[in-house]
Design an enzyme around this catalytic site. Structure first.
Site, PDB file in Angstrom:
ATOM      1  N   HIS A  12       0.832  -1.211   0.000  1.00 38.95           N
ATOM      2  CA  HIS A  12       0.000   0.000   0.000  1.00 38.95           C
ATOM      3  C   HIS A  12       0.869   1.265   0.000  1.00 38.95           C
ATOM      4  O   HIS A  12       0.490   2.291   0.559  1.00 38.95           O
ATOM      5  CB  HIS A  12      -0.986  -0.009   1.175  1.00 38.95           C
ATOM      6  CG  HIS A  12      -0.338  -0.226   2.515  1.00 38.95           C
ATOM      7  ND1 HIS A  12      -0.855  -1.074   3.462  1.00 38.95           N
ATOM      8  CD2 HIS A  12       0.789   0.296   3.063  1.00 38.95           C
ATOM      9  CE1 HIS A  12      -0.078  -1.061   4.531  1.00 38.95           C
ATOM     10  NE2 HIS A  12       0.917  -0.229   4.317  1.00 38.95           N
ATOM     11  N   HIS A  59      -1.239   4.291   9.710  1.00 38.28           N
ATOM     12  CA  HIS A  59       0.142   4.756   9.824  1.00 38.28           C
ATOM     13  C   HIS A  59       0.196   6.015  10.694  1.00 38.28           C
ATOM     14  O   HIS A  59       0.508   7.095  10.200  1.00 38.28           O
ATOM     15  CB  HIS A  59       0.716   5.043   8.433  1.00 38.28           C
ATOM     16  CG  HIS A  59       0.783   3.840   7.552  1.00 38.28           C
ATOM     17  ND1 HIS A  59      -0.307   3.358   6.876  1.00 38.28           N
ATOM     18  CD2 HIS A  59       1.802   2.992   7.258  1.00 38.28           C
ATOM     19  CE1 HIS A  59       0.042   2.273   6.184  1.00 38.28           C
ATOM     20  NE2 HIS A  59       1.317   2.035   6.401  1.00 38.28           N
ATOM     21  N   HIS A 194      10.538  -4.256   3.470  1.00 40.88           N
ATOM     22  CA  HIS A 194      10.951  -2.853   3.370  1.00 40.88           C
ATOM     23  C   HIS A 194      11.407  -2.342   4.720  1.00 40.88           C
ATOM     24  O   HIS A 194      10.983  -2.823   5.758  1.00 40.88           O
ATOM     25  CB  HIS A 194       9.880  -1.947   2.746  1.00 40.88           C
ATOM     26  CG  HIS A 194       8.560  -1.816   3.468  1.00 40.88           C
ATOM     27  ND1 HIS A 194       7.792  -2.881   3.891  1.00 40.88           N
ATOM     28  CD2 HIS A 194       7.836  -0.709   3.800  1.00 40.88           C
ATOM     29  CE1 HIS A 194       6.661  -2.440   4.444  1.00 40.88           C
ATOM     30  NE2 HIS A 194       6.664  -1.131   4.413  1.00 40.88           N
ATOM     31  N   GLU A 241       4.686  -5.737   8.575  1.00 44.62           N
ATOM     32  CA  GLU A 241       3.304  -5.592   8.083  1.00 44.62           C
ATOM     33  C   GLU A 241       2.770  -6.896   7.490  1.00 44.62           C
ATOM     34  O   GLU A 241       1.555  -7.069   7.354  1.00 44.62           O
ATOM     35  CB  GLU A 241       3.241  -4.511   6.986  1.00 44.62           C
ATOM     36  CG  GLU A 241       3.419  -3.091   7.492  1.00 44.62           C
ATOM     37  CD  GLU A 241       3.300  -2.051   6.374  1.00 44.62           C
ATOM     38  OE1 GLU A 241       3.226  -0.867   6.698  1.00 44.62           O
ATOM     39  OE2 GLU A 241       3.282  -2.440   5.182  1.00 44.62           O
TER      40      GLU A 241
HETATM   41 FE   LIG Z   1       2.484   0.468   5.444  1.00 42.71          FE
END
Ligand SMILES: [Fe+3]
Ligand SMILES: [Fe+3]
Lengths: 282, 132, 282, 132
Positions: A12, A59, A194, A241
């Site tokens: 996302h 977030h 990431h 995540e």
């Molecule tokens: Fe994220």
């Protein structure tokens, strides 16, 4: 009864939203990513869900440091688009499905998952970018959405095992909803590898990601054993995540058919992982 | 509480755990305030004055004024909160990530296009120490 | 290691707070209640806890309909007293114990309980009345308090079984806290039988309450099987607060020594149940 | 959704479940607003005007103006939210409970002193119907 047609995983990355909002999807850098979502655009039309049950993480948008729910469920009629620092994304307000959301909330709390019920919430790129990737630029979202935020910002997030079991309870709850013929698709968003912070920023672990993609369909139990330490070390501080993919997977049938798989590096800082599964109900 | 956690061994990585979260409370609250256009305008008009509204430490204020992202993280900042600040500046996650690694954004982008920072050699602090 | 000295159950009827705040504790109606708390006042001095882990329910004060956590833990430095409609109660601000609270939060989330972490919250009579009953009128609370709100307002609350198991995880987490010699007492507040609404208001079920008091010490497992329907029917629509006693009980040792028991009807609309247990650690 | 729940059989009792909660959202939000002294003052100065600030139904507004607690509960009110309203009026839980039973507060208090409403005969709607 409601029916779970299938599930979809996707990153996302906010820059993907910005690329769509600013008409950059044909630039070579971005085109390589968006091409991977062409299948999703036709699949979602075939699947024609009435409701997307959208597992994502906030977030630090709806939830500040003042209050951090591990699992929350959005039961409101609608969810405005948040301003994350550059004005709200130019996308339609998200319409909820309170009947199903409340039914699911009641069911899984009685199944001993300790949800936070939300009746007022703004949604950020974690929720809107996946919708944009699948539906493109639209005046109204052609689907109702139940936002299901999971804490992956404040350590510790829920364990992979807890997420998978929660997914099972969510699946059971959705299937027991009495409204005839409601078609539901479950999104598990976030990841893949990431890291957005510190001197190790930019970490990508393709081997880890591809193994995760290999197992999530046929053998999700293997993934439930991944510890937080392993996620953080192997997939980067933000790769954790990926626990949210296990919520989606748990909600699907035991056997699933993988109908699409895409893996691409990079979108900004992230390994984009995108898969589509169809339920194989007995 | 200089507690040792298993994840402290991961190099170049600050896990946003309880200790960091507590340390960063006011810094991160400042960042959240930038989700309103009027607050962004007030911050841009007078950064130092605006920062005084929050119970931040001097180190946190200096780190913000200098846009020193690693310093902010050291002072309890979390990247998703800090995003409100670099979004306010008109910058991206990739910009901030490059800054934190000490690379130019161009070099960082090249690294990402070439497949990103490899996991090999980046799992443990001992690997970073040994590479000299 | 921190040590759990014991546990204490009590009702948290707001009128008890008002009686104390307005100097009515010597009136015969109220004296009959407050006399039952004399033992607690001496016991708490003997126990001399550094921290009270206080399980209670928020009464639509900190949590509106906008956001309803099933289980939350207060990790802040302090918790202001809420204004519930007639100004805040004239009692001191509640000081937290963030070190222990965060430790417990991390531990039980990793043990697969889905807490909401709270860093900013006002506390209502559910938390302050039990403190007043035990400590009387003081300038400063002589103890740190970790507020642990449980949803019993919005149906469904967590099950009795879930609460008992959560208590076990909380107990394990508290005991594993590394600060030497920290003394902890766990409060489980709420109940016993009461109904504050509708034509059945005023319901009291003494037999149910006394059986609950008989079992909570030696045989809490039996109580974990009580369904929500049974609580609502037998102990009144607000008697379901009793699930919170099981959180306290779960946190104590397997074997406990009952050092005090009190039962009195009525305080306003409620059957007051108050018990004190001491841990019997092996 | 006229769904039948097991607890619907309990007489004189309205469980605050999803359906009630959704119905009562604006009514209960109004009640929450009374946790601020300035809002209580505004409400007392002009009840009808103040109520217009909230997206309540006409029935909810009338029930509030009439202080009809059972009606408020029927319209989705929950007792802990409604407490903010009767506290604002200077009343107690016992006052409101008595009102809802249709007894005088004196008679209600006597019933409580005598041990409260007994559970026998009050478990099931069928028991209330049979008592004629
Ligand atoms: Fe994220
Ligand atoms: Fe209560």
């Amino acid at each position: 009864m409601a029916k779970i047609i299938g599930g979809l995983t996707t990153s996302h990355v906010p820059a993907l939203g910005a690329a769509m909002d600013n008409g950059k999807t044909e630039e070579p850098y971005w085109k390589a990513v968006f091409d991977g979502y062409e299948r999703a655009k036709s699949w979602i039309v075939e699947a024609s869900p009435d409701v997307i049950f959208l597992v994502y993480n906030d977030h630090a948008t709806a939830f500040s440091m003042d209050l951090i729910p591990t699992f929350a469920i959005g039961c409101a009629e609608e969810f405005p688009i948040a301003d994350e620092g550059w004005g709200p994304r130019p996308v339609p307000t998200v319409k909820g499905h309170p009947d199903l959301a409340w039914h699911v909330a009641q069911s899984v709390i009685l199944d001993e998952f300790d949800l936070t019920i939300i009746n007022k919430m703004e949604v950020d790129h974690g929720l809107t970018v996946p919708l944009s990737l699948v539906y493109g630029q639209v005046k109204e979202w052609p689907v109702r959405v139940i936002p299901f935020p999971v804490n992956v910002v404040q350590y510790p997030p829920p364990t992979a095992n807890r997420c998978y079991n929660l997914g099972k309870a969510l699946g059971k709850a959705i299937r027991s909803f009495e409204q005839q013929d409601l078609r539901v698709v479950v999104f598990g968003t976030g990841g893949m590898s990431h890291q957005l912070q510190g001197k190790r920023a930019g970490l990508i672990n393709k081997k880890f990601d591809l193994a995760f993609q290999d197992k999530i369909g046929p053998n999700p139990q293997a993934l439930t054993k991944i510890s937080h330490l392993e996620f953080l070390r192997e997939s980067g501080s933000e790769g954790i995540e990926l626990v949210m993919w296990l919520i989606m997977r748990g909600a699907l049938s035991e056997q699933v058919k993988e109908v699409h798989r895409f893996y691409h590096v990079p979108a900004s800082n992230t390994a984009v992982g995108h898969m589509i599964f169809e339920s194989q109900e007995a | 509480m200089p507690k040792v956690n298993d994840y402290d061994d991961i190099p170049g990585t600050t896990v946003f755990d309880a200790a960091r979260s507590r340390k960063g409370y006011h810094l991160n609250s400042f960042c959240m305030s930038l989700m309103k256009a009027e607050n962004r305008a007030a911050f841009k008009a007078d950064e130092e004055g605006y920062l005084k509204r929050f119970g931040m430490t001097e180190a946190q204020r200096q780190a913000v004024l200098k846009r020193d992202w690693n310093w902010m993280i050291q002072e309890g900042g979390n990247i998703y909160f800090l995003a409100k600040l670099f979004f306010t500046d008109g910058n991206s996650f990739q910009y901030a990530a490059a800054e934190m690694t000490g690379m130019s954004q161009e070099d960082y982008a090249k690294m990402m296009l070439a497949g990103g920072r490899p996991i090999e050699g980046n799992r443990s602090k001992s690997e970073w120490e040994n590479r000299g």
